[in-house]
Design a protein around this motif. Structure first.
Motif, PDB file in Angstrom:
ATOM      1  N   GLU A  87       0.836  -1.203   0.000  1.00  0.00           N
ATOM      2  CA  GLU A  87       0.000   0.000   0.000  1.00  0.00           C
ATOM      3  C   GLU A  87       0.868   1.249   0.000  1.00  0.00           C
ATOM      4  O   GLU A  87       1.890   1.307   0.695  1.00  0.00           O
ATOM      5  N   TYR A 141      -7.694  10.813  -2.538  1.00  0.00           N
ATOM      6  CA  TYR A 141      -8.550   9.628  -2.651  1.00  0.00           C
ATOM      7  C   TYR A 141      -8.892   9.341  -4.113  1.00  0.00           C
ATOM      8  O   TYR A 141      -8.836   8.195  -4.569  1.00  0.00           O
ATOM      9  N   ARG A 144      -5.386   5.300  -0.338  1.00  0.00           N
ATOM     10  CA  ARG A 144      -6.235   4.643   0.641  1.00  0.00           C
ATOM     11  C   ARG A 144      -5.582   4.588   2.016  1.00  0.00           C
ATOM     12  O   ARG A 144      -6.122   4.006   2.938  1.00  0.00           O
ATOM     13  N   CYS A 171     -15.227   8.654   1.017  1.00  0.00           N
ATOM     14  CA  CYS A 171     -14.133   7.726   1.283  1.00  0.00           C
ATOM     15  C   CYS A 171     -14.600   6.430   1.927  1.00  0.00           C
ATOM     16  O   CYS A 171     -13.855   5.458   1.972  1.00  0.00           O
ATOM     17  N   THR A 229      -7.044   4.508   7.021  1.00  0.00           N
ATOM     18  CA  THR A 229      -6.949   3.558   5.929  1.00  0.00           C
ATOM     19  C   THR A 229      -8.331   3.450   5.312  1.00  0.00           C
ATOM     20  O   THR A 229      -9.242   2.933   5.946  1.00  0.00           O
ATOM     21  N   THR A 264     -10.373   1.756   3.470  1.00  0.00           N
ATOM     22  CA  THR A 264     -10.764   0.506   2.835  1.00  0.00           C
ATOM     23  C   THR A 264     -11.962  -0.090   3.552  1.00  0.00           C
ATOM     24  O   THR A 264     -12.177  -1.293   3.531  1.00  0.00           O
TER      25      THR A 264
END
Length: 289
Positions: free
Chosen positions: A131, A183, A188, A238, A280, A282
């Motif tokens: 990442e 974003y 992320r 997000c 984060t 996700t």
């Protein structure tokens, strides 16, 4: 929630080749393109080292920046790159006197340098199966810079924002736009690097941030809100929000009280100092301290 045993803010010591290139650029001996080429290579080398060390989240070392914080501030509309009478003082050392001066209302401008930096990092991280992290100075750090640096710069801020509440609102607003832009470019994992908390828990120095009338608990709450507001307003886009430093401490088994007081008492009694806030994006937020 499980916490990793290690994490990085994202800033690394500049390699000798990069420092030499920056010095040559400052003297006019190389072009911007030549400096960028050196930055590119050093970032590639750093990512390889991070991956080899086992990191699952990597950064570019902030190798594009001259300072860990000011370059981000200079990327906002209304902020001018100036030189102050003095730099920052650290144990008998003084930095270069670069500073951020407010010359108009804060706005977010397309092409922010942090987004451009991330665009180079992300393909490197993707290729390595890790990442990409974009580390940026926290919103509270910008607010503090604009109201605390020196009398001349504070006067410039007050000329644009006689109402400090409006300044705090606009700081959060431009950070919201920066986060959304990152974003949209695929970020992320964004980390806010915030050194204001280290001052606020210092009994001898926190008054530097009191604006002439604020209590320490009020400053803690204000800076917490400035930091969290961009994330909260980005939540729908997000799909996540950060756990605050206070919430994280509760998860670690510390007594739950008002967040500002929790930050203050825990820093005093347990030697804990919040310095970074992380998101984060996700579907699950994390705060890694």
């Amino acid at each position: 929630m499980s916490f990793p045993r290690y994490d990085i803010v994202g800033s690394f010591l500049r390699p000798a080749a990069l420092k030499e290139a920056r010095e040559k650029f400052a003297r006019g001996e190389i072009s911007q393109a030549e400096l960028t080429a050196v930055e590119d290579q050093e970032i590639k080398d750093l990512v390889q080292k991070e991956v080899a060390a086992g990191l699952k989240v990597v950064s570019d070392g902030e190798f594009r920046r001259s300072y860990w914080h000011l370059d981000t501030f200079w990327g906002f509309g209304g902020v001018e790159h100036v030189r102050a009478e003095h730099g920052y003082f650290f144990h008998d050392e003084e930095t270069r006197p670069d500073a951020a001066k407010l010359v108009g209302k804060l706005t977010y401008e397309a092409g922010h340098p942090d987004v451009a930096a991330f665009d180079f990092l992300k393909p490197l991280a993707d290729a390595a199966g890790v990442e990409a992290r974009q580390s940026i100075p926290a919103p509270a750090q910008l607010y503090c810079e604009l109201i605390c640096r020196n009398d001349e710069l504070i006067a410039a801020t007050d000329a644009v924002y006689p109402d400090r509440a409006e300044l705090a609102k606009d700081v959060s607003k431009v950070y919201r736009e920066l986060i959304l832009d990152l974003y949209k470019h695929g970020a992320r994992d964004i980390k806010l690097d915030d050194c204001t908390w280290g001052v606020l828990v210092n009994d001898s120095f926190w008054h530097a941030f009191d604006e002439g009338h604020l209590k320490r608990e009020e400053i803690l709450q204000l800076y917490k809100e400035i930091n969290e507001m961009p994330w909260l307003t980005c939540q729908k886009t997000c799909g996540s929000r950060p756990t605050s430093a206070g919430a994280t401490m509760t998860q670690l088994g510390l007594q739950k009280t008002a967040t500002a007081q929790l930050l203050l008492t825990s820093s005093r009694k347990k030697g804990w100092r919040p310095s970074t806030w992380n998101l984060t994006m996700t579907g699950q937020a994390t705060s890694l301290l």
